[in-house]
Every structure is written in C-alpha cells, then in structure tokens.
Write a protein that holds these residues in place. Structure first.
Motif, PDB file in Angstrom:
ATOM      1  N   PRO A   1       0.845  -1.325  -0.036  1.00  0.00           N
ATOM      2  CA  PRO A   1      -0.174   0.106  -0.104  1.00  0.00           C
ATOM      3  C   PRO A   1       0.941   1.177  -0.193  1.00  0.00           C
ATOM      4  O   PRO A   1       0.500   2.217  -0.675  1.00  0.00           O
ATOM      5  N   ALA A   2       1.941   1.229   0.997  1.00  0.00           N
ATOM      6  CA  ALA A   2       2.692   2.640   0.813  1.00  0.00           C
ATOM      7  C   ALA A   2       3.468   2.886  -0.377  1.00  0.00           C
ATOM      8  O   ALA A   2       3.595   3.863  -0.893  1.00  0.00           O
ATOM      9  N   HIS A   3       4.075   1.654  -1.267  1.00  0.00           N
ATOM     10  CA  HIS A   3       4.692   1.764  -2.370  1.00  0.00           C
ATOM     11  C   HIS A   3       3.597   2.191  -3.576  1.00  0.00           C
ATOM     12  O   HIS A   3       4.033   3.355  -4.142  1.00  0.00           O
ATOM     13  N   GLN A   4       2.573   1.640  -3.348  1.00  0.00           N
ATOM     14  CA  GLN A   4       1.387   2.313  -4.248  1.00  0.00           C
ATOM     15  C   GLN A   4       1.044   3.558  -4.403  1.00  0.00           C
ATOM     16  O   GLN A   4       1.041   4.286  -5.360  1.00  0.00           O
ATOM     17  N   GLN A   5       0.751   3.804  -3.054  1.00  0.00           N
ATOM     18  CA  GLN A   5       0.412   5.456  -2.749  1.00  0.00           C
ATOM     19  C   GLN A   5       1.554   6.286  -3.298  1.00  0.00           C
ATOM     20  O   GLN A   5       1.262   7.308  -3.921  1.00  0.00           O
ATOM     21  N   ALA A   6       2.844   6.031  -2.953  1.00  0.00           N
ATOM     22  CA  ALA A   6       4.034   6.879  -3.439  1.00  0.00           C
ATOM     23  C   ALA A   6       3.774   6.907  -4.931  1.00  0.00           C
ATOM     24  O   ALA A   6       4.398   7.878  -5.291  1.00  0.00           O
ATOM     25  N   LEU A   7       3.957   5.747  -5.438  1.00  0.00           N
ATOM     26  CA  LEU A   7       3.851   5.886  -7.017  1.00  0.00           C
ATOM     27  C   LEU A   7       2.935   6.783  -7.501  1.00  0.00           C
ATOM     28  O   LEU A   7       3.029   7.486  -8.457  1.00  0.00           O
ATOM     29  N   ALA A   8       1.524   6.397  -6.982  1.00  0.00           N
ATOM     30  CA  ALA A   8       0.636   7.394  -7.536  1.00  0.00           C
ATOM     31  C   ALA A   8       0.849   9.052  -7.576  1.00  0.00           C
ATOM     32  O   ALA A   8       0.527   9.719  -8.474  1.00  0.00           O
ATOM     33  N   SER A   9       1.500   9.124  -6.355  1.00  0.00           N
ATOM     34  CA  SER A   9       1.678  10.785  -6.061  1.00  0.00           C
ATOM     35  C   SER A   9       2.880  11.253  -6.660  1.00  0.00           C
ATOM     36  O   SER A   9       2.998  12.501  -6.972  1.00  0.00           O
ATOM     37  N   LEU A  10       3.938  10.498  -6.515  1.00  0.00           N
ATOM     38  CA  LEU A  10       5.303  10.817  -6.685  1.00  0.00           C
ATOM     39  C   LEU A  10       5.871  10.318  -8.048  1.00  0.00           C
ATOM     40  O   LEU A  10       6.950  11.054  -8.565  1.00  0.00           O
ATOM     41  N   GLY A  11       5.374   9.252  -8.536  1.00  0.00           N
ATOM     42  CA  GLY A  11       5.855   8.579  -9.831  1.00  0.00           C
ATOM     43  C   GLY A  11       7.045   7.628  -9.466  1.00  0.00           C
ATOM     44  O   GLY A  11       7.508   7.627  -8.344  1.00  0.00           O
ATOM     45  N   PRO A  12       7.630   7.021 -10.394  1.00  0.00           N
ATOM     46  CA  PRO A  12       8.596   6.166 -10.150  1.00  0.00           C
ATOM     47  C   PRO A  12      10.029   6.715  -9.802  1.00  0.00           C
ATOM     48  O   PRO A  12      10.066   7.919 -10.566  1.00  0.00           O
ATOM     49  N   THR A  13      10.633   6.013  -8.889  1.00  0.00           N
ATOM     50  CA  THR A  13      12.264   6.483  -9.016  1.00  0.00           C
ATOM     51  C   THR A  13      13.138   6.181  -9.852  1.00  0.00           C
ATOM     52  O   THR A  13      12.550   5.226 -10.982  1.00  0.00           O
ATOM     53  N   GLU A  14      14.327   6.317  -9.672  1.00  0.00           N
ATOM     54  CA  GLU A  14      15.130   5.730 -10.754  1.00  0.00           C
ATOM     55  C   GLU A  14      15.585   4.512 -10.701  1.00  0.00           C
ATOM     56  O   GLU A  14      16.495   3.772 -11.326  1.00  0.00           O
ATOM     57  N   HIS A  15      15.115   3.805  -9.693  1.00  0.00           N
ATOM     58  CA  HIS A  15      15.216   2.244  -9.379  1.00  0.00           C
ATOM     59  C   HIS A  15      13.940   1.410  -9.687  1.00  0.00           C
ATOM     60  O   HIS A  15      14.056   0.379  -9.641  1.00  0.00           O
ATOM     61  N   HIS A  16      13.020   2.131 -10.422  1.00  0.00           N
ATOM     62  CA  HIS A  16      11.752   1.398 -10.929  1.00  0.00           C
ATOM     63  C   HIS A  16      11.907   0.721 -12.201  1.00  0.00           C
ATOM     64  O   HIS A  16      12.670   1.398 -13.071  1.00  0.00           O
ATOM     65  N   ARG A  17      11.044  -0.433 -12.432  1.00  0.00           N
ATOM     66  CA  ARG A  17      11.275  -1.099 -13.628  1.00  0.00           C
ATOM     67  C   ARG A  17      10.235  -0.195 -14.473  1.00  0.00           C
ATOM     68  O   ARG A  17       9.175  -0.427 -14.275  1.00  0.00           O
ATOM     69  N   LEU A  18      10.486   0.348 -15.626  1.00  0.00           N
ATOM     70  CA  LEU A  18       9.707   1.213 -16.341  1.00  0.00           C
ATOM     71  C   LEU A  18       9.083   0.393 -17.598  1.00  0.00           C
ATOM     72  O   LEU A  18       8.129   0.742 -18.205  1.00  0.00           O
ATOM     73  N   SER A  19       9.192  -1.012 -17.493  1.00  0.00           N
ATOM     74  CA  SER A  19       8.540  -1.614 -18.724  1.00  0.00           C
ATOM     75  C   SER A  19       7.227  -2.546 -17.986  1.00  0.00           C
ATOM     76  O   SER A  19       6.836  -3.167 -19.058  1.00  0.00           O
ATOM     77  N   TRP A  20       7.006  -2.338 -16.621  1.00  0.00           N
ATOM     78  CA  TRP A  20       6.319  -3.224 -16.083  1.00  0.00           C
ATOM     79  C   TRP A  20       4.824  -2.564 -16.000  1.00  0.00           C
ATOM     80  O   TRP A  20       4.552  -1.372 -16.338  1.00  0.00           O
ATOM     81  N   SER A  21       3.799  -3.429 -15.980  1.00  0.00           N
ATOM     82  CA  SER A  21       2.393  -3.055 -16.309  1.00  0.00           C
ATOM     83  C   SER A  21       1.855  -2.014 -15.241  1.00  0.00           C
ATOM     84  O   SER A  21       0.701  -1.441 -15.551  1.00  0.00           O
ATOM     85  N   TYR A  22       2.537  -2.054 -13.970  1.00  0.00           N
ATOM     86  CA  TYR A  22       1.713  -1.144 -13.089  1.00  0.00           C
ATOM     87  C   TYR A  22       1.552   0.389 -13.424  1.00  0.00           C
ATOM     88  O   TYR A  22       0.920   1.012 -13.319  1.00  0.00           O
ATOM     89  N   LEU A  23       2.617   0.785 -14.590  1.00  0.00           N
ATOM     90  CA  LEU A  23       2.309   1.992 -14.959  1.00  0.00           C
ATOM     91  C   LEU A  23       1.114   2.159 -15.671  1.00  0.00           C
ATOM     92  O   LEU A  23       0.676   3.394 -15.897  1.00  0.00           O
ATOM     93  N   ASP A  24       0.650   1.149 -16.444  1.00  0.00           N
ATOM     94  CA  ASP A  24      -0.594   1.294 -17.210  1.00  0.00           C
ATOM     95  C   ASP A  24      -1.875   1.771 -15.988  1.00  0.00           C
ATOM     96  O   ASP A  24      -2.854   2.402 -16.501  1.00  0.00           O
ATOM     97  N   ASP A  25      -1.498   1.653 -14.629  1.00  0.00           N
ATOM     98  CA  ASP A  25      -2.551   2.084 -13.830  1.00  0.00           C
ATOM     99  C   ASP A  25      -2.388   3.449 -13.349  1.00  0.00           C
ATOM    100  O   ASP A  25      -2.966   3.897 -12.452  1.00  0.00           O
ATOM    101  N   LEU A  26      -1.378   4.173 -13.775  1.00  0.00           N
ATOM    102  CA  LEU A  26      -1.134   5.495 -13.311  1.00  0.00           C
ATOM    103  C   LEU A  26      -1.103   6.430 -14.533  1.00  0.00           C
ATOM    104  O   LEU A  26       0.078   6.555 -14.919  1.00  0.00           O
ATOM    105  N   PRO A  27      -2.227   6.982 -14.740  1.00  0.00           N
ATOM    106  CA  PRO A  27      -2.314   7.750 -15.831  1.00  0.00           C
ATOM    107  C   PRO A  27      -1.383   8.901 -15.745  1.00  0.00           C
ATOM    108  O   PRO A  27      -0.722   9.268 -16.935  1.00  0.00           O
TER     109      PRO A  27
END
Length: 222
Positions: free
Chosen positions: A174-200
């Motif tokens: 939950p904390a990870h998903q909330q941070a992604l939604a508000s702050l976006g991915p960090t330089e350590h995130h995998r950017l080819s993964w489908s979780y980004l599809d749910d973050l307009p």
C-alpha cells in the motif's frame, strides 16, 4: 519439511560431483534488481532450522545468513539491474544474474539445481529444475536465504522512505503504490512493467520492448 541432500546425491551418482543450488529473489518486484545466489556445500550437516527464506522472519533470516556464510563451501551472488530487466526482459535478466552468481563461486559446479520449473540458465551447465527446491533441497534453501537477505539489505540502503523499500524491498505494498501514484517512479523502478498502465499521470514514462527489433531493443512511447 526439512531440506535434504537427496537431489545433490542423486546428481552425484550421475557423475556431477559438485552441485550448486541456485535461487532467485526480486522477480515480482516493481523496483530494484533481480538477484540470484548459488551455493555449493560439502554435504555436511546444514545449520539447524535451514529452510526457504520465505518461511523465516527477518531476525531468523539474518542469523541464518551468518550461519550459512560460515558453513557453505562456496557462495556466489549476482544481480541484474532494473535497466537490464527493462531492456532484456526477465528471462535474460535472470540468466545474467545466475551466470554472475555462478562465476563468483570458488570452483565451477558440474551441475545446477534451480528452484522452479523453468530453466532460465541453460548451457553450458546441466540443470535440474525442481519445484519448491527451496523447501526440499539444502543448497537451494541456503541460496534462497543469502539472496533474500542481500537483496533486502540493498533495497533498504536506497532510502526512499515514502516508497517503503526498507519494508517491501520494491514489491507492491500500500505505501509503495500510494507513493507511486503521487510521486511517480524513482530511478530504481522497472519502467517496462504493467503497473504504469494504472498510473495515468506517469504512463508516458513506460518503456516498451519492440518484438520486431530483437531482444534488448526498446521503444519509448509518449
């Protein structure tokens, strides 16, 4: 179930005198590397209570890590970065991490036991895939502990408290998903993964492998 040397001894009878148990961690994470550990033993009595790392709490894993480090005949550890995962895909990233782990061993094994049913390593090593080997096989159980403790420690060292890496090691929480939604991915995130599809708001950052261009080729669609 307590792990045994049944598989190692079976392979030894077939001519493989030195067998490495191999396990990975981080395959399903959204951030950070995928990590692979290879362990060889002299078939001596393993540390008491050795089992799959997922069956141990953090304190017991840390203690078991220290015991395995003292007991094992050889330990190799390898990673493939989130950039490699994005550009090459998970199978190739796992292969690279496993080869790096095996290259760190003091001696080259004659055969490898992989946890799971898919051989992501391949030639030149003879590979035996075994489902739940991290529960049934001593060397694979030991590898699972080393891989998890080392990768978890690395993820905690990155900081990014808002994302909870010290607790979730880059896996969805939950904390990870909330941070992604508000702050976006960090330089350590995998950017080819489908979780980004749910973050307009951040979907434009997604990377796509072009299947017509061959492995390792990326297209970035805005």
């Amino acid at each position: 179930m307590s792990p045994s040397y049944e598989l190692e001894r079976l392979l030894s009878v077939g001519g493989s005198k030195l067998v490495a148990g191999v396990d990975e961690v981080g395959r399903g994470a959204w951030a950070g590397p995928v990590a692979v550990c290879a362990v060889v033993t002299d078939l001596s009595e393993p540390p008491a209570g050795l089992t799959d790392s997922k069956m141990l709490g953090p304190a017991r894993r840390a203690a078991m890590f220290a015991e395995i480090t003292e007991w094992a005949a050889g330990i190799g550890y390898g990673e493939a970065s989130h950039e490699e995962i994005d550009s090459l895909g998970m199978t190739e990233a796992l292969r690279r991490a496993a080869r790096r782990a095996l290259a760190e061993l003091p001696v080259r094994p004659d055969a490898v036991i992989l946890d799971g049913k898919h051989d992501y390593l391949g030639a030149p090593w003879p590979v035996r895939c075994e489902i739940k080997a991290d529960l049934s096989c001593v060397s694979v159980a030991a590898a699972s502990v080393i891989a998890k403790v080392r990768r978890d420690g690395y993820m905690a060292s990155l900081g990014f408290e808002e994302y909870g890496f010290a607790d979730n090691a880059g896996y969805p929480s939950p904390a990870h998903q909330q941070a992604l939604a508000s702050l976006g991915p960090t330089e350590h995130h995998r950017l080819s993964w489908s979780y980004l599809d749910d973050l307009p708001q951040w979907r434009h950052l997604k990377k796509h492998r072009n299947p017509l261009a061959g492995e390792g080729q990326l297209d970035l669609f805005g």
